[in-house]
Write an enzyme that holds these catalytic residues in place. Structure first.
Site, short mmCIF file in Angstrom:
data_model
loop_
_atom_site.label_atom_id
_atom_site.label_comp_id
_atom_site.label_asym_id
_atom_site.label_seq_id
_atom_site.Cartn_x
_atom_site.Cartn_y
_atom_site.Cartn_z
CD GLU B 259 -5.67 -11.29 13.74
OE1 GLU B 259 -6.64 -11.92 14.14
OE2 GLU B 259 -5.72 -10.32 12.95
CB CYS B 298 0.12 -6.02 12.00
SG CYS B 298 1.24 -7.23 12.66
#
Lengths: 526, 526
Positions: B259, B298
């Site tokens: 990720e 993120c």
């Protein structure tokens, strides 16, 4: 035969020639050159871009069911020239009729399978994965997962052993998904793939740009990959690693599916008695796996795990059966096993046998190697070779060295736990088979072997004659295995389509999500 | 405060100290050192082996539902010390209460979610994926897919921004699956993870070996991975690449889920009028994403895509709202945004803004930077900064450089197709959001953005107040994105469990497969 020609590639919507004569494709039965392949100077960046831009757009103008219908037409076009494919397979791969059956009839069968199950997907162009569900206190704020076809091109890099099936099992799933195919067959046997694609192009079945073929070296192909592209590779673990580390793949996070050859095991259950039906089924399967395609299958049995007390009898039975296999020119109907693919492969197999011999004794190898209608000097022939391991601990050669030819090693085990542990020492394999008359033991084996294998075949006597075989890949089942086998997931029925779709969570109001899901289709369970 | 201590690691079933004082963990509000972390000299090979051998075996002695119950107990243990987690988050991460809520309450909520949906899985220890289906002419020869928990250890390498949630969202799915966790939090903020794990260890909730924690450098951790292990990583794309290329991962084909942060876009629909409710929802969301966690998510919005004719008004509205945000010491309840994580991160953000400025003008930045209860010299504070791009073509900085702080860039577009194309130029992102009052356009956007994003949020006015936010990850939805975002798939409800299971095709007779599937459980649809 006419002088060998250089095979063209089909890229950017037309046939194109490389700028040199290129690499030779040989007939492994007699060593003669049958064709050449060259990709020198071809503009692969433009070719990939053409696939994405023209092929992708054209394919996604129609939905899943219409694309499924195209697969059916490809199957028909291939079936119409079946004799030609058998001829090429014999000449360029040294295949017997049985060998070719897996490759050519496997191609046609796989295309027909996806044509049939894809037809049920209707006009949709996206997948639904579940129904919209509430996400918060407000019942109108919901979420759902959908699958959207990748925006790029699917680069399919195939192995030499299945130039037909390797091409079509990948292409079927990709085309059905709406993602254009860019096929790169192994150069040594790319003739079959090339003529098959030519037949499909001539029949004008597919939209422009939706299938491309590169014969010869991949050159800078992988450097031009982008986000939204995908690579599916079948071949050696080493080459798989190189692909994963190539700059284009790394820098753009291109998804990669690897199917690498592995140290597949066949396991004789502790309950099986000498001379029983199960023992006979086991021996027959080991011999079939060793000799079919001259042992050149990623899924072939390499390790034959037997109870220590049954090692001698099993080894003798396999050796006796191997001694009956006639090796030679595949054109002769008596021949049960042809050559390996070329002289380099023969040499590699011979070296592999020598390496295995450091920790195993040779239990069978034709001492007086009489070939049928073939010359041992000119052809790439290897005797079926059975070894018997002295060591099967971690790090021993039998668990690490795959000899890609008609070669297997008998490994004794002392307990069922040890047998499962030995199977795992392959580091992840495509397939394992277990032969037993004890249903509870077979169920236990499925779980014990399940997380180190992609497929497990459990043979009890009720299916001894009807099972499809240890090494045979079926379109409805997953093909791929963890660890050394590459961690890939091909086929598995419609499940394989997910590799060519991005799974995306969509959040929104109930009516908006209902509209999105209403235009998508849920994959039916196999 | 007492003198800062060196945090221990919890490996091989006991707390262990590194062989040096180690790296400093700081309070980003005032720059003081709050703890140290060292892993020097720890035997990580043995620690991984202990996880696999003891933790794996113990976890799989019980089934899914029992493990789900353990997750519920972890959630309770964490909830009992919520104030302590808020304190550590403030001290070591500079988090406001709102920031900590996502991390700490997100941890507890995610654990509770999996405790609840995992309870429905019963005693099983394997997954069924469909029912056995006939494979050949003989109806008794059948096939089915099952999922078997991985045999190894799940190494979870987490990012500095969510030391709590990053730990537990991964651990929840892994533990539920029956795979032991080996957590490696980012050193700079590992204090929270360390105390949380200590609380769970002290409460004696989990079987021995099922959770481990490494504080400090990973050292040779990845070198000792084996087939059957898995790595889940959250962090930068560069580090993700390094993990994929590490010898242990490559040589054993260890599965890896990445990720990586990405250039997420928020898109104002072409239909949205100045001063409309949708415009207000859009502006509010951009400001929230820029300032929550000081932009260190993120999933945060980095690119603000607006119709060219609305660029000026939108930019002004965002700037006006940003000017109202009070920056400073998170202990002060008036403060809307705290510091970034440390001085190095502050420097990186400042450099990033300078680089963005080459192709964008600064539309907002506090000219007179007045901090609340904090010293700009000692603390790691950065003003919220809005830029306006002059170029958004392929290869321009705004699409390639992620500045991991309170920074976003407004990008004008001329047509809806251009807007979708700009969003794609991020090369694959975790999340996109689209604000519009046109349901048909939102549905179109979901498909257009779907294959370059892991999650798409579609906001119409009916959910303007109730949606959970562009950057908020929900346990029931997929977290991950293609390409630059790493190609990972975390969470997504029970779907996330497949990462911790090997999907295997099992072939056998009807009765044998019925026995296997009878002991497995089919995952319910979300």
């Amino acid at each position: 035969m006419a002088e060998a020609k250089t095979l063209q590639s089909y890229i950017s919507g037309k046939w194109q020639s490389g700028a040199e004569r290129g690499s030779a494709l040989v007939n492994p039965t007699d060593g003669s050159t049958v064709a050449y392949a060259s990709s020198k100077g071809l503009d692969l960046k433009s070719a990939l871009h053409y696939s994405r831009r023209v092929g992708g757009a054209e394919l996604r103008k129609i939905g899943y069911a219409q694309r499924a219908a195209l697969l059916g037409k490809i199957a028909d076009a291939l079936a119409a020239k079946r004799e030609r494919w058998y001829e090429i397979s014999r000449i360029n791969s040294g295949n017997t009729k049985a060998d070719t059956g897996i490759d050519v009839d496997g191609s046609i069968g796989t295309l027909k399978y996806f044509a049939k199950i894809g037809a049920a997907l209707g006009d949709a162009n996206s997948l639904a994965d579940g129904a919209p569900a509430r996400l918060a206190r407000d019942a109108n704020f919901q979420g759902v997962h959908i699958g959207v076809p990748l925006s790029g091109v699917a680069v399919h890099i195939n192995a030499f052993n299945f130039p037909g099936w390797g091409l079509w099992e990948k292409a079927a799933v990709s085309l059905l998904s709406g993602v254009p195919v860019f096929a790169k067959p192994a150069t040594s046997t790319c003739w079959l793939a090339q003529e098959m694609i030519a037949a499909v192009v001539d029949a004008n079945i597919l939209p422009d740009g939706s299938i491309s073929l590169l014969c010869g070296s991949p050159n800078d192909l992988l450097d031009h990959l982008q986000m939204g592209d995908a690579v599916a590779f079948t071949g050696s673990a080493d080459t798989g690693q190189q692909i994963k580390q190539s700059a284009g793949v790394r820098e753009h996070g291109v998804r990669v599916n690897i199917e690498a050859d592995s140290l597949n095991a066949a396991l004789l259950g502790p309950d099986v008695a000498d001379g029983s039906a199960s023992m006979n089924y086991f021996v027959r399967e080991v011999v079939r796996e060793m000799t079919l395609k001259a042992g050149q299958k990623c899924t072939a049995i390499r390790r034959v795990l037997v109870p220590a007390e049954r090692e001698k009898a099993t080894t003798e039975a396999i050796a006796a059966a191997l001694s009956q296999v006639k090796v030679g020119n595949p054109e002769n109907a008596e021949v049960g096993m042809g050559p390996v693919v070329n002289a380099a492969q023969r040499k590699s197999v011979e070296e592999g046998i020598r390496t295995l011999s450091k920790q195993a004794r040779v239990a069978y190898q034709a001492s007086d190697f009489k070939l049928v209608d073939a010359d041992a000097q000119a052809g790439a022939f290897v005797s079926p070779t059975l070894l018997q391991a002295q060591d099967s601990s971690d790090g021993s050669i039998v668990n690490e060295l795959e000899v890609f030819g008609p070669v297997a090693t008998v490994v004794p085990y002392k307990s069922k736990e040890e047998a499962f542990a030995i199977a795992r020492r392959g580091g992840g394999s495509l397939a394992a088979s277990v032969f037993s008359e004890d249903s509870a033991y077979l169920a236990e084996a499925a779980i014990a072997l399940g997380n180190s294998h992609g497929r497990v075949l459990l043979v009890d006597p009720s299916i001894g004659d009807s099972h499809t075989g240890h090494g045979i890949v079926l379109p409805s089942l997953l093909h791929g295995g963890p660890g050394r086998a590459g961690g890939g997931e091909e086929l598995g029925g419609l499940h394989g389509m997910w590799f060519y779709h991005q799974r995306v969570a969509v959040q929104g109001s109930g009516p908006t999500l209902a509209a999105i899901v209403g235009r998508a289709v849920e994959l039916p369970k196999a």
